[in-house]
Design an enzyme around this catalytic site. Sequence first.
Site, PDB file in Angstrom:
ATOM      1  N   ARG A 181       3.311  -1.659  -5.800  1.00 57.77           N
ATOM      2  CA  ARG A 181       3.530  -0.427  -6.543  1.00 57.77           C
ATOM      3  C   ARG A 181       4.886   0.225  -6.233  1.00 57.77           C
ATOM      4  NH1 ARG A 181      -1.028   2.765  -8.005  1.00 57.77           N
ATOM      5  NH2 ARG A 181      -2.130   1.701  -6.338  1.00 57.77           N
ATOM      6  N   GLY A 225       0.752  -1.247   0.000  1.00 61.25           N
ATOM      7  CA  GLY A 225       0.000   0.000   0.000  1.00 61.25           C
ATOM      8  C   GLY A 225       0.775   1.285   0.000  1.00 61.25           C
ATOM      9  N   GLU A 282       3.901  -6.716   1.907  1.00 60.69           N
ATOM     10  CA  GLU A 282       3.463  -7.121   0.564  1.00 60.69           C
ATOM     11  C   GLU A 282       3.486  -5.931  -0.401  1.00 60.69           C
ATOM     12  OE1 GLU A 282      -0.521  -8.567   1.129  1.00 60.69           O
ATOM     13  OE2 GLU A 282       0.081 -10.187   2.459  1.00 60.69           O
ATOM     14  N   PRO A 283       4.637  -5.311  -0.603  1.00 66.70           N
ATOM     15  CA  PRO A 283       4.656  -4.138  -1.480  1.00 66.70           C
ATOM     16  C   PRO A 283       4.534  -4.535  -2.947  1.00 66.70           C
ATOM     17  CG  PRO A 283       6.888  -4.749  -0.904  1.00 66.70           C
ATOM     18  CD  PRO A 283       5.985  -5.681  -0.142  1.00 66.70           C
ATOM     19  N   CYS A 294     -12.685   2.602 -29.048  1.00 62.38           N
ATOM     20  CA  CYS A 294     -13.972   3.279 -29.227  1.00 62.38           C
ATOM     21  C   CYS A 294     -14.683   3.522 -27.899  1.00 62.38           C
ATOM     22  CB  CYS A 294     -14.850   2.445 -30.137  1.00 62.38           C
ATOM     23  SG  CYS A 294     -13.960   1.984 -31.612  1.00 62.38           S
ATOM     24  N   GLU A 295     -14.107   4.329 -27.055  1.00 57.51           N
ATOM     25  CA  GLU A 295     -14.701   4.709 -25.769  1.00 57.51           C
ATOM     26  C   GLU A 295     -14.154   6.093 -25.443  1.00 57.51           C
ATOM     27  OE1 GLU A 295     -16.178   2.632 -23.103  1.00 57.51           O
ATOM     28  OE2 GLU A 295     -15.985   0.677 -24.088  1.00 57.51           O
ATOM     29  N   ARG A 341      -5.459   2.650 -16.023  1.00 53.31           N
ATOM     30  CA  ARG A 341      -5.551   3.453 -14.800  1.00 53.31           C
ATOM     31  C   ARG A 341      -6.213   4.829 -15.005  1.00 53.31           C
ATOM     32  NH1 ARG A 341      -2.065   4.917 -11.730  1.00 53.31           N
ATOM     33  NH2 ARG A 341      -3.067   4.257  -9.808  1.00 53.31           N
ATOM     34  N   TYR A 387      -9.495   5.001 -12.757  1.00 51.66           N
ATOM     35  CA  TYR A 387      -9.378   5.763 -11.505  1.00 51.66           C
ATOM     36  C   TYR A 387      -9.171   7.254 -11.748  1.00 51.66           C
ATOM     37  CZ  TYR A 387      -7.674   1.054 -10.307  1.00 51.66           C
ATOM     38  OH  TYR A 387      -7.503  -0.290 -10.188  1.00 51.66           O
TER      39      TYR A 387
HETATM   40  N1  LLP Z   1      -1.506  -7.065  -0.660  1.00 49.46           N
HETATM   41  C1  LLP Z   1      -2.819  -7.155  -0.942  1.00 49.46           C
HETATM   42  C2  LLP Z   1      -3.645  -8.097  -0.202  1.00 49.46           C
HETATM   43  C3  LLP Z   1      -3.373  -6.330  -1.933  1.00 49.46           C
HETATM   44  O1  LLP Z   1      -4.663  -6.418  -2.206  1.00 49.46           O
HETATM   45  C4  LLP Z   1      -2.543  -5.408  -2.631  1.00 49.46           C
HETATM   46  C5  LLP Z   1      -3.095  -4.537  -3.671  1.00 49.46           C
HETATM   47  C6  LLP Z   1      -1.160  -5.367  -2.308  1.00 49.46           C
HETATM   48  C7  LLP Z   1      -0.695  -6.205  -1.306  1.00 49.46           C
HETATM   49  C8  LLP Z   1      -0.199  -4.458  -3.006  1.00 49.46           C
HETATM   50  O2  LLP Z   1      -0.514  -3.123  -2.823  1.00 49.46           O
HETATM   51  P1  LLP Z   1       0.483  -1.967  -3.337  1.00 49.46           P
HETATM   52  O3  LLP Z   1       1.741  -2.070  -2.525  1.00 49.46           O
HETATM   53  O4  LLP Z   1       0.749  -2.224  -4.775  1.00 49.46           O
HETATM   54  O5  LLP Z   1      -0.270  -0.729  -3.099  1.00 49.46           O
HETATM   55  N2  LLP Z   1      -5.144  -1.393  -9.547  1.00 49.46           N
HETATM   56  C9  LLP Z   1      -4.977  -0.365  -8.560  1.00 49.46           C
HETATM   57  C10 LLP Z   1      -4.314  -0.881  -7.304  1.00 49.46           C
HETATM   58  C11 LLP Z   1      -5.039  -2.050  -6.686  1.00 49.46           C
HETATM   59  C12 LLP Z   1      -4.371  -2.585  -5.463  1.00 49.46           C
HETATM   60  C13 LLP Z   1      -4.990  -3.866  -5.062  1.00 49.46           C
HETATM   61  N3  LLP Z   1      -4.344  -4.515  -3.958  1.00 49.46           N
HETATM   62  C14 LLP Z   1      -4.197   0.797  -9.174  1.00 49.46           C
HETATM   63  O6  LLP Z   1      -3.838   0.715 -10.344  1.00 49.46           O
HETATM   64  O7  LLP Z   1      -3.985   1.791  -8.512  1.00 49.46           O
END
Ligand code: LLP
Length: 422
Positions: free
Chosen positions: A276, A239, A273-274, A342-343, A312, A316
Amino acid sequence: MHFFEYVNGELYCEDVPLREIGSKFGTPVYVYSARTLKRHYSVFDSAFDGIPHIVCYSLKANSNLAILSLLGGLGSGADVVSFGELSKALKAGIPPEKIVFSGVGKKEEELEKAVKKRILLINVESEGELKKLKEVCERVGSKANLSIRVNPDIDPKTHPYITTGLRKNKFGIGIKDAEKLYLSIRGDRYLKPVGISSHIGSQILELSPFLQAVRSLLDLGERLRSSGIPIQYLDIGGGLGIPYKDENPPHPDEYAKRIKELLIDKDYTLILEPGRVIVGNSGVLLTRIIYIKKTEEKTFYIVDAAMNDLIRPALYDAYHEILPVDGREKRKIKVDVVGPVCESADFFAKGRKIAKQNEGDMLAIMSAGAYGFSMSSNYNLRGRPPEVLVSGKDCYLIRKRETIGDLMRNEIIPEAVKERRI
Ligand code: LLP
């Protein structure tokens, strides 16, 4: 910090001009910098030095096998959410004892594979899943290490679509109910509750929601330990946000420092659990302007990438910086950068000031390494772009462009249709 920079007016990925990559592999194409990936991983991982921890890279951000192997080689584990992701993590050589499995809707065959492979943790998200897991364990005759994903009801102040830790979200189990479930499986022959997990959202730009989550996991951990449940792992999910524009997310060192303060001397192993923060700014989507279309109101740069390649902005309203590959022109004009689909949601930028370009010029859509390719589709029957990994002066094709053959491979015209019987 990333390695996409202008040198003498040309945009480079490490030591390779993006123009060369676009010409060699065609556009659109995803381009990743290995140096950036490695740096992001090691900065993040080493920030937690001093306490026991396991970094489980979240495959959903980008699950290319080459990227997984590279991260696995640096010692990364994996956070997976499906049979496909679990299989890919194993295929890339990530050891099962560093894999955690999250997700609200795991099917029986997914649980079975996880149990048989004896992965580090199955993060259970409902009472129904716990029951199913027990059945699977009994059938397979194997124990399972599990954690319950709790929903700590914390607002991470991010986009509603990527907020997961509020009571109204479908994820996890409220702390009180989770506690009851843990107690219900105390001493179970097959189910081994050794962890507590949570994930409150994505692209989070403040520390306080994370710290709140860690505190509530710790409180629960202590209560469970004193009830005889040997909690060893605290999994705080992913996150941590990244700069797309002018955001100022906490540096991993700051994030880690504050979390470590809460955990020092507590005798837990922290799981992270990184996604992004590791891959987001390691990749760009390189595209070429097909047409410049001027209407009474606007100028459109119609590019050869589209919402199917990077969804994205459409989904979003996300901001991605757009840089001209040839950076010599300084005069800026206001344009909409749009794809051929086509959107009307098929856009990368609206009313953006970008240096004046010509048809045929290339643009780099920045910060596209996370949730870019992994969320791509074949909408409008567009083959997905190739992926290229750059390391210093070298470029490696790590996924081929999809062909029309690939797109039609699984479709079947029944004889009855051919013979006009239907
Ligand atoms: N762990 C779990 C259980 C998750 O659901 C996620 C992301 C992560 C770890 C990794 O999160 P991060 O470190 O990447 O923030 N598609 C969206 C983001 C969806 C995230 C879903 N879960 C976007 O493009 O912003």
